[in-house]
Design a protein around this motif. Structure first.
Motif, PDB file in Angstrom:
ATOM      1  N   LYS B  34       0.844  -1.191   0.000  1.00 11.32           N
ATOM      2  CA  LYS B  34       0.000   0.000   0.000  1.00 11.32           C
ATOM      3  C   LYS B  34       0.879   1.242   0.000  1.00 11.32           C
ATOM      4  CE  LYS B  34      -4.256  -0.913   2.063  1.00 11.32           C
ATOM      5  NZ  LYS B  34      -5.107  -0.853   3.267  1.00 11.32           N
ATOM      6  N   ASN B  35       0.425   2.238  -0.712  1.00  8.48           N
ATOM      7  CA  ASN B  35       1.199   3.473  -0.852  1.00  8.48           C
ATOM      8  C   ASN B  35       0.358   4.662  -0.419  1.00  8.48           C
ATOM      9  OD1 ASN B  35       3.069   1.813  -2.433  1.00  8.48           O
ATOM     10  ND2 ASN B  35       1.539   2.006  -4.059  1.00  8.48           N
ATOM     11  N   ALA B 367      -2.083   6.063  -9.169  1.00  6.05           N
ATOM     12  CA  ALA B 367      -3.089   5.320  -8.391  1.00  6.05           C
ATOM     13  C   ALA B 367      -4.017   4.509  -9.288  1.00  6.05           C
ATOM     14  CB  ALA B 367      -3.904   6.288  -7.531  1.00  6.05           C
ATOM     15  N   ASN B 370      -2.033   1.524  -9.750  1.00  3.75           N
ATOM     16  CA  ASN B 370      -1.672   0.894  -8.473  1.00  3.75           C
ATOM     17  C   ASN B 370      -2.779   1.195  -7.466  1.00  3.75           C
ATOM     18  OD1 ASN B 370       1.433   0.161  -8.936  1.00  3.75           O
ATOM     19  ND2 ASN B 370       1.008   2.161  -9.839  1.00  3.75           N
ATOM     20  N   ASN B 372      -3.894   0.274  -4.656  1.00  2.44           N
ATOM     21  CA  ASN B 372      -3.704   0.425  -3.216  1.00  2.44           C
ATOM     22  C   ASN B 372      -2.928   1.687  -2.895  1.00  2.44           C
ATOM     23  OD1 ASN B 372      -5.014  -1.891  -2.013  1.00  2.44           O
ATOM     24  ND2 ASN B 372      -3.505  -3.095  -3.143  1.00  2.44           N
ATOM     25  N   THR B 373      -3.330   2.782  -3.491  1.00  2.00           N
ATOM     26  CA  THR B 373      -2.639   4.047  -3.286  1.00  2.00           C
ATOM     27  C   THR B 373      -3.627   5.094  -2.779  1.00  2.00           C
ATOM     28  OG1 THR B 373      -1.086   3.527  -5.076  1.00  2.00           O
ATOM     29  CG2 THR B 373      -1.237   5.836  -4.382  1.00  2.00           C
ATOM     30  N   ILE B 375      -4.352   8.830  -1.928  1.00  2.00           N
ATOM     31  CA  ILE B 375      -3.867  10.181  -2.193  1.00  2.00           C
ATOM     32  C   ILE B 375      -4.627  11.149  -1.294  1.00  2.00           C
ATOM     33  CG2 ILE B 375      -3.596  12.008  -3.914  1.00  2.00           C
ATOM     34  CD1 ILE B 375      -3.711   9.802  -6.077  1.00  2.00           C
ATOM     35  N   ASN B 442      -8.670  10.610  -2.693  1.00  2.00           N
ATOM     36  CA  ASN B 442      -9.204   9.779  -3.773  1.00  2.00           C
ATOM     37  C   ASN B 442     -10.007   8.607  -3.217  1.00  2.00           C
ATOM     38  OD1 ASN B 442      -7.023   8.363  -2.721  1.00  2.00           O
ATOM     39  ND2 ASN B 442      -6.454   7.445  -4.679  1.00  2.00           N
ATOM     40  N   ASP B 443     -10.139   8.531  -1.900  1.00  3.93           N
ATOM     41  CA  ASP B 443     -10.740   7.368  -1.262  1.00  3.93           C
ATOM     42  C   ASP B 443     -11.602   7.851  -0.103  1.00  3.93           C
ATOM     43  OD1 ASP B 443     -11.390   5.090   0.071  1.00  3.93           O
ATOM     44  OD2 ASP B 443      -9.334   4.487   0.541  1.00  3.93           O
TER      45      ASP B 443
END
Lengths: 469, 469
Positions: B34-35, B367, B370, B372-373, B375, B442-443
């Motif tokens: 995860k990032n 993202a 990827n 699991n990023t 932001i 973003n989430d």
């Protein structure tokens, strides 16, 4: 004043059969009624919210507002009167309320009319009322003031509030205001007060009785008398509001014009200019400056006995939800956040946010019992006040560092000092500012994280299941 | 400088076995890495966002920022140095970055140390690095400037950036700054530059080479030489950045101190004072005032050839994601929004928001590939600039109405005029202000609609699955 849009409304009513007569027989088969409570904090930008939070709840505390499920922003869009395709970057309450109430952009000062060509714009109140949805408006400004007016009136200038001012009035001594084309004699709808009493509103509560005392255009009765004749119960005291009959339309007029703020600065003080000494006046790198003395907020004696926004909201909810199987739209405005900021009175604005937060408590309690209730809280435009450092970031440099504007230094209940700066102009009243404004909702699914004020009209219309026209 | 918190980190590492040596054998069985990409707009409040949107995209346009799934606010909390239980209502970048980087409140000027008793606070970079998660920092300020420093250094005063300034330095002529307790000779960690090169950071990109040229405390080599000895590839040009080897640590130093802004006012102009005529100076109700001439923004020649924030972000993402099975934490700061606002340069701030928005484009593209990023985009504090009416709300009253501060009048690409006011003080640099600041993500599931800056530390830590200490 041109009636094109209103004519479209009539066409819409005819097409969809949205008259009270045809809709009522179907009530029993309708779904559970949906309600919208729109709360507008006039001038309530993120600075005003933070100032109020710091003072009322502490820097780490939370207003009721802060606990809303959804928080986003609205773009505040204003166009130029002489070139309606061109944006101007700061709104007034008239054009921003018009955007929310009608979904259309206009120029500053206009009430639900288009910039340039002066066509009437259909409001959510008119659409809701035509769809048999009850409607109410509550404010602690005059009920004829811009935010509220944009929901029921159509006029080219917000200041044409009464029959006495529609022909010729002035403000600040020199600014001449008139709306000759809106005179009924000229085919218009008359002053804002006259339009209110002619509207289908179920209730309108606020201040502004002075706008209803003049005689109706070319008639011998006052606007108040006309209101009574048209079925409004006119309420002028807290006691009358508390006991007003739920089966009549209400016109609450609890103050001559705007209702007084709940809080004021200690001993009535507002923002003051820092006072440089003679040395500093002569040489900017030397000398000292005397800052305004810190103060606390105190109750404003002028507001004593008057209904607060929460009581007006509670009564409005009781009225609108009584035996209601088709839903309602209620707009509640906390108007004094803006008006007190114009006058550089930080405490007045804080009391305004507090009143909004209490009205929101009432709205949330209602929504708890009536789940099909969308609550939206927003502001119409940003305002002048800024929290600045009590100790300048540059205090160590050895020269006096202070605002060129005016300052309130508030001693907060958590015993720290909050400095609030007003410096948008040198006039007796501060300017609005142009930042996007916060939007809160109890229903994250109904609102995107960003939208325009005009989009809010569509959000409300869709939630109330009012068909597209 | 006291090492209590850092000692706790060592204990944590021992307890959980988060050393690179013990973690590596388990990599194959770990879940998808995860990032977190944290983007900080220094001073990027809702006014700065609206100013930039109006200029770059038009009033009705949208920045990339505006399309983020989640939008909320962060409370900016600052405490007093001499009484850490007391709040002060305006932050600086040092204490607000400390809150984000460590989850703890402190006083203005402090870098990841506690107010009053000066204990070191463990940062997300230290925790992540100990958990084998890669870490990187990018900014267009000096890499030793406050926002970035709070993620890797511990020092009592943000201005102790180099070995040359830690003992005694001054700013604005008279403000004396030193950090004697942070000298290595006194048991401290040394200047911010020395702490950077001693850190476990995988990369640090920005300006500030002048802070790395002095000799390391009591040594004959410069901080740059020490950086190279400790495994950093030192990059000083766009070309070097573009071709830098991904298997080495990077220290990018692309300017002597802060990198120059991308945009500037026409002919280098910044905000100017309105000029009242002699009549108005004598009698405030009469006369006229000459407002600053409108201008456009133009490219700043000083920024030519230097890497923009987007390139630095792209390269940082390439570096951190290369053969990475344990995730990364990247902080990207757009620093010049604030620095240019201090100097009353509206165009500089607009270019700063533009650079942030472009870096966000890169983050979102990453993202996308990827998932699991996480932001997060936020600001550290609000700033002085306000959009005021180009035509005063009170223009009709017949007296000159204008700001007591300084004004930029921008001709926007959509051919309207935007007036931007700076009036927090009379000094050569404006003040920060105290409003809560926007937070974007973003989430939507990872962030509430309101939180404190210190909460952001926990959001990031939880997302990266770093255990509680």
């Amino acid at each position: 004043m041109k009636r094109l849009a209103f004519n479209s409304l009539i066409a819409l009513i005819t097409t969809f059969g949205f008259t009270q007569v045809s809709a009522q027989p179907d009530l029993a088969t309708q779904p559970i009624p949906k309600n919208v409570i729109l709360i507008i904090g006039d001038g309530m930008d993120d600075h005003q919210i933070t100032i109020a939070r710091n003072y009322l709840k502490g820097a780490a505390g939370r207003l009721t507002l802060d606990n809303m499920a959804q928080r986003g922003v609205a773009q505040v869009l204003t166009v130029a009167e002489n070139d309606p395709k061109k944006f101007v970057y700061v709104a007034d309450s008239a054009n921003s309320a018009t955007a929310i109430a009608t979904g259309q952009l206009t120029s500053r000062g206009r009430i639900a009319t288009t910039a340039g060509d002066d066509n009437d714009l259909t409001s959510i109140i008119e659409l809701a009322s035509a769809a048999n949805i009850k409607t109410g408006l509550v404010s602690n400004s005059s009920v004829t003031d811009a935010t509220m007016a944009a929901f029921y009136a159509h006029i080219n200038m917000r200041f044409c509030q009464s029959p006495a001012s529609i022909e010729k009035t002035s403000d600040f001594g020199q600014m001449t205001i008139d709306c000759p084309q809106d005179l009924q004699a000229n085919g218009g709808l008359g002053s804002i007060a006259e339009q209110l009493v002619a509207s289908n509103l179920d209730l309108a509560l606020g201040g502004g009785i002075k706008y209803f005392r003049p005689k109706v255009e070319n008639q011998s009765m006052s606007v108040i008398e006309l209101a009574e004749q048209l079925g409004f119960e006119v309420l002028t005291s807290t006691k009358q509001l508390q006991s007003a009959p739920l089966d009549k339309k209400w016109l609450g007029l609890f103050a001559p014009s705007d209702m007084p703020a709940r809080l004021r600065g200690q001993d009535g003080r507002s923002a003051e200019e820092p006072q440089p000494d003679i040395t500093h006046r002569a040489l900017s790198s030397k000398g000292e400056v005397r800052m305004p003395e810190p103060m606390i907020c105190e109750p404003n004696p002028k507001s004593k006995g008057l209904p607060h926004l929460k009581l007006m909201t509670d009564r409005a909810l009781a009225h609108l939800s009584q035996d209601n199987r088709s839903g309602f739209f209620l707009m509640v405005e906390s108007a004094l956040i803006d008006k007190e900021a114009h006058d550089r009175r930080a405490c007045g604005s804080i009391g305004g946010v507090e009143q909004l937060d209490e009205a929101l408590d009432s709205a949330l309690a209602f929504a708890q019992k009536n789940p099909n209730t969308l609550i939206i809280v927003t502001a119409d435009h940003s305002q002048s006040a800024q929290i600045v450092p009590e100790n300048s970031l540059f205090k160590g440099v050895g020269v006096p560092v202070y605002t060129p504007g005016k300052l309130v230094r508030l001693r907060t209940p958590e015993n720290s000092l909050m400095a609030i700066n007003y410096a948008t102009n040198n006039f007796i009243k501060e300017e609005h500012t142009g930042a996007n404004v916060p939007v809160f909702s109890n229903d994250a699914a109904s609102l995107p994280s960003m939208l325009t004020q005009a989009d809010l009209f569509h959000v409300i219309k869709n939630y109330l299941n009012i068909p597209n026209n």
